[in-house]
Structure formats: C-alpha cells, structure tokens
Design a protein around this motif. Structure first.
Motif, PDB file in Angstrom:
ATOM      1  N   GLN A   1      46.156 -31.263 -88.279  1.00  0.00           N
ATOM      2  CA  GLN A   1      46.107 -30.248 -87.229  1.00  0.00           C
ATOM      3  C   GLN A   1      45.560 -30.827 -85.931  1.00  0.00           C
ATOM      4  N   ARG A   2      44.539 -31.673 -86.019  1.00  0.00           N
ATOM      5  CA  ARG A   2      43.998 -32.286 -84.807  1.00  0.00           C
ATOM      6  C   ARG A   2      45.054 -33.129 -84.100  1.00  0.00           C
ATOM      7  N   ALA A   3      45.882 -33.821 -84.880  1.00  0.00           N
ATOM      8  CA  ALA A   3      46.944 -34.624 -84.274  1.00  0.00           C
ATOM      9  C   ALA A   3      47.938 -33.725 -83.544  1.00  0.00           C
ATOM     10  N   TRP A   4      48.282 -32.590 -84.155  1.00  0.00           N
ATOM     11  CA  TRP A   4      49.204 -31.660 -83.503  1.00  0.00           C
ATOM     12  C   TRP A   4      48.595 -31.134 -82.200  1.00  0.00           C
ATOM     13  N   ASP A   5      47.310 -30.803 -82.230  1.00  0.00           N
ATOM     14  CA  ASP A   5      46.640 -30.298 -81.028  1.00  0.00           C
ATOM     15  C   ASP A   5      46.639 -31.347 -79.920  1.00  0.00           C
ATOM     16  N   GLU A   6      46.391 -32.592 -80.284  1.00  0.00           N
ATOM     17  CA  GLU A   6      46.328 -33.657 -79.293  1.00  0.00           C
ATOM     18  C   GLU A   6      47.698 -33.956 -78.703  1.00  0.00           C
ATOM     19  N   GLN A   7      48.745 -33.892 -79.539  1.00  0.00           N
ATOM     20  CA  GLN A   7      50.082 -34.256 -79.090  1.00  0.00           C
ATOM     21  C   GLN A   7      50.854 -33.065 -78.527  1.00  0.00           C
ATOM     22  N   GLY A   8      50.433 -31.844 -78.868  1.00  0.00           N
ATOM     23  CA  GLY A   8      51.104 -30.651 -78.384  1.00  0.00           C
ATOM     24  C   GLY A   8      52.431 -30.363 -79.040  1.00  0.00           C
ATOM     25  N   GLU A   9      52.735 -31.084 -80.102  1.00  0.00           N
ATOM     26  CA  GLU A   9      53.989 -30.877 -80.818  1.00  0.00           C
ATOM     27  C   GLU A   9      53.903 -31.573 -82.167  1.00  0.00           C
ATOM     28  N   ASP A  10      54.907 -31.319 -83.018  1.00  0.00           N
ATOM     29  CA  ASP A  10      54.948 -31.929 -84.342  1.00  0.00           C
ATOM     30  C   ASP A  10      55.720 -33.240 -84.266  1.00  0.00           C
ATOM     31  N   ARG A  11      54.998 -34.353 -84.390  1.00  0.00           N
ATOM     32  CA  ARG A  11      55.643 -35.666 -84.357  1.00  0.00           C
ATOM     33  C   ARG A  11      55.738 -36.293 -85.747  1.00  0.00           C
ATOM     34  N   ASN A  12      55.686 -35.457 -86.770  1.00  0.00           N
ATOM     35  CA  ASN A  12      55.788 -35.981 -88.132  1.00  0.00           C
ATOM     36  C   ASN A  12      57.129 -36.676 -88.353  1.00  0.00           C
ATOM     37  N   HIS A  13      57.098 -37.715 -89.130  1.00  0.00           N
ATOM     38  CA  HIS A  13      58.321 -38.378 -89.577  1.00  0.00           C
ATOM     39  C   HIS A  13      58.396 -38.196 -91.087  1.00  0.00           C
ATOM     40  N   GLU A  14      58.777 -37.016 -91.500  1.00  0.00           N
ATOM     41  CA  GLU A  14      58.808 -36.690 -92.920  1.00  0.00           C
ATOM     42  C   GLU A  14      60.018 -37.341 -93.590  1.00  0.00           C
ATOM     43  N   VAL A  15      59.798 -37.902 -94.786  1.00  0.00           N
ATOM     44  CA  VAL A  15      60.872 -38.600 -95.495  1.00  0.00           C
ATOM     45  C   VAL A  15      61.159 -37.995 -96.865  1.00  0.00           C
ATOM     46  N   PHE A  16      60.445 -36.951 -97.237  1.00  0.00           N
ATOM     47  CA  PHE A  16      60.583 -36.384 -98.582  1.00  0.00           C
ATOM     48  C   PHE A  16      61.462 -35.140 -98.493  1.00  0.00           C
ATOM     49  N   PRO A  17      62.666 -35.151 -99.077  1.00  0.00           N
ATOM     50  CA  PRO A  17      63.567 -33.979 -98.985  1.00  0.00           C
ATOM     51  C   PRO A  17      62.921 -32.687 -99.466  1.00  0.00           C
ATOM     52  N   LEU A  18      62.070 -32.776-100.469  1.00  0.00           N
ATOM     53  CA  LEU A  18      61.392 -31.589-100.972  1.00  0.00           C
ATOM     54  C   LEU A  18      60.610 -30.881 -99.865  1.00  0.00           C
ATOM     55  N   ILE A  19      59.878 -31.645 -99.083  1.00  0.00           N
ATOM     56  CA  ILE A  19      59.065 -31.049 -98.026  1.00  0.00           C
ATOM     57  C   ILE A  19      59.933 -30.560 -96.877  1.00  0.00           C
ATOM     58  N   LEU A  20      61.046 -31.232 -96.617  1.00  0.00           N
ATOM     59  CA  LEU A  20      61.960 -30.744 -95.588  1.00  0.00           C
ATOM     60  C   LEU A  20      62.514 -29.377 -95.967  1.00  0.00           C
ATOM     61  N   ASP A  21      62.813 -29.193 -97.240  1.00  0.00           N
ATOM     62  CA  ASP A  21      63.299 -27.890 -97.686  1.00  0.00           C
ATOM     63  C   ASP A  21      62.186 -26.841 -97.659  1.00  0.00           C
ATOM     64  N   LEU A  22      60.977 -27.247 -98.004  1.00  0.00           N
ATOM     65  CA  LEU A  22      59.848 -26.324 -97.909  1.00  0.00           C
ATOM     66  C   LEU A  22      59.693 -25.837 -96.470  1.00  0.00           C
ATOM     67  N   ARG A  23      59.806 -26.732 -95.519  1.00  0.00           N
ATOM     68  CA  ARG A  23      59.667 -26.342 -94.118  1.00  0.00           C
ATOM     69  C   ARG A  23      60.749 -25.344 -93.718  1.00  0.00           C
ATOM     70  N   ASP A  24      61.956 -25.535 -94.251  1.00  0.00           N
ATOM     71  CA  ASP A  24      63.016 -24.571 -93.964  1.00  0.00           C
ATOM     72  C   ASP A  24      62.647 -23.179 -94.480  1.00  0.00           C
ATOM     73  N   VAL A  25      62.082 -23.125 -95.678  1.00  0.00           N
ATOM     74  CA  VAL A  25      61.694 -21.839 -96.256  1.00  0.00           C
ATOM     75  C   VAL A  25      60.608 -21.176 -95.419  1.00  0.00           C
ATOM     76  N   LEU A  26      59.600 -21.949 -95.012  1.00  0.00           N
ATOM     77  CA  LEU A  26      58.513 -21.381 -94.221  1.00  0.00           C
ATOM     78  C   LEU A  26      59.009 -20.932 -92.854  1.00  0.00           C
ATOM     79  N   ARG A  27      59.923 -21.699 -92.249  1.00  0.00           N
ATOM     80  CA  ARG A  27      60.478 -21.305 -90.954  1.00  0.00           C
ATOM     81  C   ARG A  27      61.267 -20.001 -91.068  1.00  0.00           C
ATOM     82  N   SER A  28      62.163 -19.960 -92.037  1.00  0.00           N
ATOM     83  CA  SER A  28      63.097 -18.838 -92.111  1.00  0.00           C
ATOM     84  C   SER A  28      62.422 -17.535 -92.509  1.00  0.00           C
ATOM     85  N   ASN A  29      61.277 -17.608 -93.190  1.00  0.00           N
ATOM     86  CA  ASN A  29      60.583 -16.391 -93.603  1.00  0.00           C
ATOM     87  C   ASN A  29      59.446 -16.004 -92.675  1.00  0.00           C
ATOM     88  N   GLY A  30      59.080 -16.894 -91.760  1.00  0.00           N
ATOM     89  CA  GLY A  30      57.997 -16.605 -90.836  1.00  0.00           C
ATOM     90  C   GLY A  30      58.487 -15.909 -89.584  1.00  0.00           C
TER      91      GLY A  30
END
Length: 423
Positions: free
Chosen positions: A348-377
């Motif tokens: 979270q501190r990194a996100w606050d400092e950068q002002g955006e999400d600069r993650n380089h996620e490589v795990f398909p499972l987590i990419l799909d999790l993010r889709d679920v959280l986005r679409s339901n939020g």
C-alpha cells in the motif's frame, strides 16, 4: 492466445483455468490480460468494495449492554449500541441536531440519547423525543439513517448498502462454529492497506518464503483453480521441505497431537466479498482447521481495512489436547499475521508513493482474482483516490484507541486480543 483472450467471459472459462500453468501465458499477457480488451482497465486499488453485503463491524463482546461503540464502513461512521433487551442497533453516527456523534451518547432502555441536547433515537433511527421542544413547534427532522443488523459467530454485522436488499443478501454460513467438535479463534485487526491486497495475499500461496521463520521450508504446488463471476478457488499441495517450524504450526495441523508430518491440501476461495481457507491432510477427507475472513474498509479512500477472521479448529481425539495447545497456536497465527501485515502494508505504501498500481503480476490466478474484485466492486469517486494521502495513513481515532467506561484508553489490538480467545 488472442482467441483465448477474447473468450475470457465465455463458458469455457473454468476449463481454461482448471490447471493454471504460467507457461501457457506469453509475457505480454501476464501483466493484466484485460488490457487487451477495449477501454482502460481500472486500477483495482481505486475500486471500492460493494456495500450490498453483510459486513462485520465489531466483535459482539465489544458492544456491551447499555453501552455504545463507534465503528465505520468505508468512511461512514456508525454508532452501535446494545439496549436493555440485549439487541444490537446500528445508527449513522451523528445527531440530526448538531451533528455530534451519537456514539458519545447514553443508552436508556432501547433508545440512544445524544449527549449534547438529549435528543432520543429509536433503533430505527427515528427521533422519539426532544425534551425541551414546546408544543406547536415545527416538526423535528425524521432522524438519522439506521442499518440492518445481524449478530452471529461472535460478530456484529451491518448491511451498509440498499436496505431493501438485506433480507435476500447471502449471509455467511459457518455451521462448525457452533459444533461441539470444534473450537473457534477470533481475530480482529486493523491493516493499513486496500482490501484487495488481503485477498491477493491469502490466495497466492507462493509467498511462503515470507513465513520461513515460522513454517520452515514449504513447497506449495498449485493443483488447479477455477473462476466464476463472483469467485476464485485454488487448491494447493503444501509439501514440507525441511527447516525449523514453529511449534504452534505443528499443533494446528495435528503433527504434534497424534498426526503425521505429511503434505496438506489447502483450498482457498474468494467468494465475493468473503474469503475462506480449508486445510485437509493428504489422504483424509475432513479439514483439521478452516478460516473465514472479511476485510472491511474503514476510511473513505479504502486504504485501511479491518480484518475479521474466524479460525475454526477440529478438536483431536485426545481430551484437552487442543486446550493445552491453544496458546501456542495463537502465538503462531499472530506471527504469521504480523508477517503478512508487514508485506501488504508495504504494498500500500508503494501505491501511495507512486499514485498508481505498478505491479507486474505474473500469476494467472491472481489476475483472475483481480477481475472478480473489479467486476463486483464499485468505483471510488476521484476525490477519494487522489493519491495524495500520506503514506503512513493513520487509523481512525475510534480504531487507534478505544476508551473503556472506567476512562482508561486501550489500543484496538489490546481490545481485540481480549475478544480473540472466544469459542
């Protein structure tokens, strides 16, 4: 792979992810597959949690009879109080008169009276009395907002969304909580990060290196996972690979009370907005423990959440064994949680400092999790996600310290610790 991307929302989605091998995904797709679709992909950390669900906002033990308790949901301040009958009520934490917090008020029977001018409110938020109002005066306002309340599993739940949806909204079902064959450990902690980091942390078990000092060397193997519009579920095989393990870890997985040091199958599921984990030793059918968790945003920017967890542990056949092991299991779980909290708060501190999400996620499972959280939020307003909040965002005052009725101040963690040993 372009065709596979176009079929993300198709009926074959679960089959396509049944065995999630990162090697199947080219590098340019591993970091945000949705970016290939038309339009920008919203930053998940700018997505708020949907209010149309039941959320715990306090432990039952913290809401004492004839007392008030201040809590919050996503920047909405809520005053809980328990009347003489023992029923818990939840009101908007402001008096309709001068906006003084009702959590500073006095409980009288089943009403809550403001501490300032003694305006009295019923549990439905309507004003029942203005003591000094002369007859014939203009009608007073209707009152303040009330929230649907349900109490279960030692927690007080509120429904902060559309109250018309509350009756039909799914409520967590935890039958083992009341079972004589199980005992439950309760957790209640503030974590200074967006709730999505918590979901990612638990679902992505590849971070076991973080816990090497308490779990030894663990080799997690992803057995497979499935996704749907509202859920992601993954199964891992936890294979011990040596190293020193915390005594409490062995007791929790039954290694120290009649079990064997064998691989465990860990099943983790995000069923929006909750998360669960089950540990089943290989070769058996029943879990030795299960975890239910909810991550409830406290502030309007949703960069601080309150994590509520119920760890339900099956009692072994040896009478009293779990009672003796309880302090060691508690110490182990606290050590793991502390390590996880350190990591997600750093994210979270990194996100606050950068002002955006600069993650380089490589795990398909987590990419799909993010889709679920986005679409339901629900998207947060721009003024709620300006990116200018201080990196060391402080917890709200009512969480940073709780004052008991003898006048002494206790930290929120200390209060939670007192309630954490409930069964």
């Amino acid at each position: 792979m372009t065709e596979a991307r176009a079929d993300r929302a198709g009926a074959d989605q679960q089959d396509r992810h049944a065995t999630a091998d990162p090697a199947e995904y080219p590098p340019h797709l591993l970091d945000g597959r949705l970016r290939a679709l038309p339009g920008p992909v919203p930053d998940l950390r700018r997505i708020g949690i949907s209010p149309d669900h039941w959320y715990p906002v306090a432990t039952s033990r913290s809401v004492r009879r004839n007392r008030t308790f201040a809590t919050s949901f996503a920047g909405e301040r809520i005053a809980l109080y328990r009347g003489r009958s023992g029923t818990a009520h939840a009101l908007e934490d402001r008096c309709a008169h001068r906006q003084v917090p009702l959590s500073m008020g006095v409980v009288e029977g089943e009403i809550l009276r403001c501490c300032y001018h003694a305006w009295a409110y019923r549990g439905d938020g309507r004003i029942s009395q203005i003591p000094y109002l002369p007859k014939g005066c203009e009608r007073p306002p209707r009152g303040v907002r009330s929230y649907p309340v349900r109490e279960a599993y030692g927690l007080v739940f509120v429904f902060p969304g559309d109250p018309a949806l509350a009756a039909e909204a799914p409520f967590p079902s935890l039958p083992e909580y009341h079972s004589a064959t199980h005992r439950t450990m309760t957790f209640s902690r503030t974590v200074r990060c967006h709730y999505s980091f918590m979901h990612e942390n638990l679902l992505d078990m590849n971070h076991q290196f973080l816990h090497r000092s308490v779990l030894g060397r663990i080799r997690p193997e992803l057995l497979g996972y499935e996704t749907g519009p509202r859920h992601v579920e993954a199964r891992y095989l936890f294979v011990p690979a040596g190293g020193r393990k915390d005594r409490g870890a062995g007791l929790l997985s039954r290694e120290g009370i009649g079990g064997q040091d064998t691989p465990d199958v860990i099943t983790i599921r995000t069923e929006y907005p909750y998360q669960t984990l089950r540990d089943v030793p290989e070769g058996t059918d029943l879990p030795v423990f299960s975890l239910w968790a909810a991550y409830v945003p406290e502030d309007a920017e949703q960069r601080v959440n309150h994590a509520y967890g119920l760890l339900t542990i099956a009692k072994p056949s040896v009478p009293g064994a779990l009672h003796l092991a309880w302090p060691l299991i508690r110490r182990f779980t606290e050590r793991v949680f502390t390590q996880d909290r350190t990591a997600v708060e750093a994210e979270q501190r990194a996100w606050d400092e950068q002002g955006e999400d600069r993650n380089h996620e490589v795990f398909p499972l987590i990419l799909d999790l993010r889709d679920v959280l986005r679409s339901n939020g629900v998207p947060l307003r721009p003024d709620q996600t300006s990116g200018c909040a201080p990196c060391g965002l402080a917890a709200p005052a009512h969480r940073a310290g709780v004052t008991d009725h003898a006048g002494s101040a206790q930290s929120a963690d200390a209060v939670a610790e007192g309630a954490a040993g409930s069964e």
